[in-house]
Design a protein around this motif. Structure first.
Motif, PDB file in Angstrom:
ATOM      1  N   ASN A   1      12.526   6.658   0.059  1.00  0.00           N
ATOM      2  CA  ASN A   1      13.457   6.156  -0.964  1.00  0.00           C
ATOM      3  C   ASN A   1      13.504   4.631  -0.962  1.00  0.00           C
ATOM      4  OD1 ASN A   1      14.330   8.482  -2.297  1.00  0.00           O
ATOM      5  ND2 ASN A   1      15.794   8.963  -0.672  1.00  0.00           N
ATOM      6  N   LEU A   2      13.413   4.045   0.215  1.00  0.00           N
ATOM      7  CA  LEU A   2      13.380   2.595   0.323  1.00  0.00           C
ATOM      8  C   LEU A   2      12.113   2.039  -0.336  1.00  0.00           C
ATOM      9  CD1 LEU A   2      14.694   0.029   1.533  1.00  0.00           C
ATOM     10  CD2 LEU A   2      13.292   0.421   3.552  1.00  0.00           C
ATOM     11  N   TYR A   3      10.953   2.674  -0.088  1.00  0.00           N
ATOM     12  CA  TYR A   3       9.709   2.249  -0.733  1.00  0.00           C
ATOM     13  C   TYR A   3       9.832   2.342  -2.251  1.00  0.00           C
ATOM     14  CZ  TYR A   3       7.242   2.571   3.779  1.00  0.00           C
ATOM     15  OH  TYR A   3       6.832   2.418   5.067  1.00  0.00           O
ATOM     16  N   LYS A   4      10.432   3.420  -2.710  1.00  0.00           N
ATOM     17  CA  LYS A   4      10.581   3.626  -4.150  1.00  0.00           C
ATOM     18  C   LYS A   4      11.501   2.566  -4.754  1.00  0.00           C
ATOM     19  CE  LYS A   4      12.766   6.892  -7.058  1.00  0.00           C
ATOM     20  NZ  LYS A   4      13.405   8.185  -7.133  1.00  0.00           N
ATOM     21  N   LYS A   5      12.611   2.273  -4.079  1.00  0.00           N
ATOM     22  CA  LYS A   5      13.539   1.255  -4.588  1.00  0.00           C
ATOM     23  C   LYS A   5      12.878  -0.119  -4.630  1.00  0.00           C
ATOM     24  CE  LYS A   5      17.900   3.418  -3.325  1.00  0.00           C
ATOM     25  NZ  LYS A   5      19.084   3.363  -2.490  1.00  0.00           N
TER      26      LYS A   5
ATOM     27  N   ASP B   1      -5.912  -4.252  -9.136  1.00  0.00           N
ATOM     28  CA  ASP B   1      -5.746  -3.924  -7.726  1.00  0.00           C
ATOM     29  C   ASP B   1      -4.717  -4.881  -7.155  1.00  0.00           C
ATOM     30  OD1 ASP B   1      -6.048  -2.759  -5.297  1.00  0.00           O
ATOM     31  OD2 ASP B   1      -7.890  -3.841  -4.785  1.00  0.00           O
ATOM     32  N   LEU B   2      -3.605  -4.336  -6.689  1.00  0.00           N
ATOM     33  CA  LEU B   2      -2.471  -5.171  -6.331  1.00  0.00           C
ATOM     34  C   LEU B   2      -2.511  -5.722  -4.917  1.00  0.00           C
ATOM     35  CD1 LEU B   2       0.294  -3.136  -8.130  1.00  0.00           C
ATOM     36  CD2 LEU B   2      -0.804  -5.218  -8.878  1.00  0.00           C
ATOM     37  N   ARG B   3      -3.299  -5.133  -4.052  1.00  0.00           N
ATOM     38  CA  ARG B   3      -3.446  -5.672  -2.701  1.00  0.00           C
ATOM     39  C   ARG B   3      -4.764  -5.300  -2.108  1.00  0.00           C
ATOM     40  NH1 ARG B   3       1.923  -6.220   0.906  1.00  0.00           N
ATOM     41  NH2 ARG B   3       2.795  -7.762  -0.420  1.00  0.00           N
TER      42      ARG B   3
ATOM     43  N   ALA C   1       0.836  -1.203   0.000  1.00  0.00           N
ATOM     44  CA  ALA C   1       0.000   0.000   0.000  1.00  0.00           C
ATOM     45  C   ALA C   1       0.869   1.251   0.000  1.00  0.00           C
ATOM     46  CB  ALA C   1      -0.937  -0.006   1.202  1.00  0.00           C
ATOM     47  N   GLN C   2       1.972   1.237   0.767  1.00  0.00           N
ATOM     48  CA  GLN C   2       2.861   2.394   0.819  1.00  0.00           C
ATOM     49  C   GLN C   2       3.516   2.642  -0.536  1.00  0.00           C
ATOM     50  OE1 GLN C   2       3.151  -0.218   2.911  1.00  0.00           O
ATOM     51  NE2 GLN C   2       3.027   0.487   5.026  1.00  0.00           N
ATOM     52  N   GLU C   3       3.955   1.567  -1.190  1.00  0.00           N
ATOM     53  CA  GLU C   3       4.619   1.698  -2.490  1.00  0.00           C
ATOM     54  C   GLU C   3       3.655   2.240  -3.541  1.00  0.00           C
ATOM     55  OE1 GLU C   3       7.606  -2.089  -1.652  1.00  0.00           O
ATOM     56  OE2 GLU C   3       5.809  -2.341  -2.870  1.00  0.00           O
ATOM     57  N   LYS C   4       2.433   1.702  -3.543  1.00  0.00           N
ATOM     58  CA  LYS C   4       1.457   2.166  -4.528  1.00  0.00           C
ATOM     59  C   LYS C   4       1.068   3.619  -4.259  1.00  0.00           C
ATOM     60  CE  LYS C   4      -2.494   0.800  -7.152  1.00  0.00           C
ATOM     61  NZ  LYS C   4      -3.574  -0.101  -7.378  1.00  0.00           N
ATOM     62  N   ASN C   5       0.898   3.982  -2.998  1.00  0.00           N
ATOM     63  CA  ASN C   5       0.569   5.359  -2.624  1.00  0.00           C
ATOM     64  C   ASN C   5       1.688   6.303  -3.071  1.00  0.00           C
ATOM     65  OD1 ASN C   5      -0.867   7.468  -1.503  1.00  0.00           O
ATOM     66  ND2 ASN C   5      -0.100   7.102   0.562  1.00  0.00           N
ATOM     67  N   LEU C   6       2.931   5.912  -2.836  1.00  0.00           N
ATOM     68  CA  LEU C   6       4.074   6.725  -3.249  1.00  0.00           C
ATOM     69  C   LEU C   6       4.094   6.913  -4.767  1.00  0.00           C
ATOM     70  CD1 LEU C   6       6.823   8.125  -2.799  1.00  0.00           C
ATOM     71  CD2 LEU C   6       7.872   5.859  -2.933  1.00  0.00           C
ATOM     72  N   LEU C   7       3.860   5.834  -5.523  1.00  0.00           N
ATOM     73  CA  LEU C   7       3.856   5.925  -6.981  1.00  0.00           C
ATOM     74  C   LEU C   7       2.732   6.830  -7.484  1.00  0.00           C
ATOM     75  CD1 LEU C   7       4.681   2.257  -8.041  1.00  0.00           C
ATOM     76  CD2 LEU C   7       6.198   4.227  -7.978  1.00  0.00           C
ATOM     77  N   GLN C   8       1.583   6.778  -6.826  1.00  0.00           N
ATOM     78  CA  GLN C   8       0.480   7.647  -7.235  1.00  0.00           C
ATOM     79  C   GLN C   8       0.816   9.113  -6.968  1.00  0.00           C
ATOM     80  OE1 GLN C   8      -2.752   5.720  -5.154  1.00  0.00           O
ATOM     81  NE2 GLN C   8      -3.422   4.676  -7.013  1.00  0.00           N
ATOM     82  N   LEU C   9       1.488   9.399  -5.862  1.00  0.00           N
ATOM     83  CA  LEU C   9       1.890  10.773  -5.573  1.00  0.00           C
ATOM     84  C   LEU C   9       2.982  11.244  -6.535  1.00  0.00           C
ATOM     85  CD1 LEU C   9       1.818  10.626  -1.673  1.00  0.00           C
ATOM     86  CD2 LEU C   9       0.235  11.879  -3.159  1.00  0.00           C
ATOM     87  N   LEU C  10       3.904  10.346  -6.892  1.00  0.00           N
ATOM     88  CA  LEU C  10       4.914  10.693  -7.893  1.00  0.00           C
ATOM     89  C   LEU C  10       4.253  10.954  -9.251  1.00  0.00           C
ATOM     90  CD1 LEU C  10       7.788   8.181  -7.037  1.00  0.00           C
ATOM     91  CD2 LEU C  10       7.862  10.670  -6.825  1.00  0.00           C
ATOM     92  N   TYR C  11       3.247  10.152  -9.569  1.00  0.00           N
ATOM     93  CA  TYR C  11       2.503  10.348 -10.815  1.00  0.00           C
ATOM     94  C   TYR C  11       1.866  11.740 -10.849  1.00  0.00           C
ATOM     95  CZ  TYR C  11      -1.359  10.075 -14.108  1.00  0.00           C
ATOM     96  OH  TYR C  11      -2.235  10.340 -15.121  1.00  0.00           O
TER      97      TYR C  11
ATOM     98  N   VAL D   1       0.530   3.887 -16.895  1.00  0.00           N
ATOM     99  CA  VAL D   1       0.490   2.436 -16.750  1.00  0.00           C
ATOM    100  C   VAL D   1       0.054   2.037 -15.349  1.00  0.00           C
ATOM    101  CG1 VAL D   1       1.862   0.324 -16.887  1.00  0.00           C
ATOM    102  CG2 VAL D   1       2.219   2.136 -18.525  1.00  0.00           C
ATOM    103  N   ILE D   2       0.349   2.875 -14.368  1.00  0.00           N
ATOM    104  CA  ILE D   2      -0.006   2.537 -12.989  1.00  0.00           C
ATOM    105  C   ILE D   2      -1.507   2.321 -12.835  1.00  0.00           C
ATOM    106  CG2 ILE D   2      -0.209   4.934 -12.199  1.00  0.00           C
ATOM    107  CD1 ILE D   2       1.041   3.968  -9.537  1.00  0.00           C
TER     108      ILE D   2
END
Length: 192
Positions: free
Chosen positions: A158-162, A190-192, A128-138, A184-185
């Motif tokens: 940065n760890l979540y992003k990596k 739904d991943l989780r 959930a943290q990784e997907k949330n981070l990617l959505q904010l980066l988007y 693409v995101i």
């Protein structure tokens, strides 16, 4: 069925004509192939962009499991990143007709086809943290801004992003940015 996605109309028509001529149902060679003539999808890509995700993009999804997918590139440069496992090969614009036909014929002879969606297009489940981070980066936010919004240390972000990049098979920030820029995101289940 032969489908070519390319902005260069002359190259597109020439390639389609070449394949229609040599990979016709009347060709005795094609009659000897198990399953007969296969569908072929060719997609033009920028040399700096990752290979197309044939499993995700609805333009490329065919009903036939025997479809062969090829990327079209301008020149031979070492491409960073992993391609879709459904990709049968890369055709270069400066290749001769014989080289192009040879590559396609070789792919037609291969018996093993990956019929399932590949792990590169449908990656490991993002947290959930990784997907949330990617959505904010988007949405165009910087890591510093995201850190203050989520009240999470930047090193942890940065760890979540990596971790997300590893799960998505990206080795550079450029690949991630290209992936996010092309929405693409939101094509992922739904991943989780």
């Amino acid at each position: 069925m032969i489908t070519v996605f390319d902005e260069n109309q002359y190259y597109k028509l020439g390639l389609k004509d070449l394949l229609d001529t040599y990979i016709s149902p009347d060709n005795p060679f094609i009659k000897t192939l198990p399953g007969g003539r296969k569908s072929i999808v060719l997609v033009s890509t920028d040399n700096t962009a990752p290979s197309p995700r044939f499993c995700i993009d609805e333009r490329f999804i065919c009903n036939s499991s025997d479809t062969l997918y090829f990327s079209i590139r301008d020149k031979k440069t070492r491409h960073q990143g992993l391609s879709c496992t459904r990709e049968s090969g890369v055709i270069y614009r400066n290749s001769s007709n014989e080289q192009t036909l040879s590559l396609i014929m070789q792919a037609m002879h291969e018996k093993k086809r990956n019929k399932n969606k590949c792990y590169r297009c449908f990656p490991l489940a993002l947290s959930a943290q990784e997907k949330n981070l990617l959505q904010l980066l988007y949405n165009g936010l910087s890591m510093k801004t995201i850190s203050s919004i989520l009240n999470i240390d930047r090193r942890k972000l940065n760890l979540y992003k990596k971790k997300a990049m590893r799960k998505l098979s990206f080795s550079t920030n450029t690949e991630l940015a290209y992936w996010l820029r092309n929405d693409v995101i939101f094509n992922l289940p739904d991943l989780r």
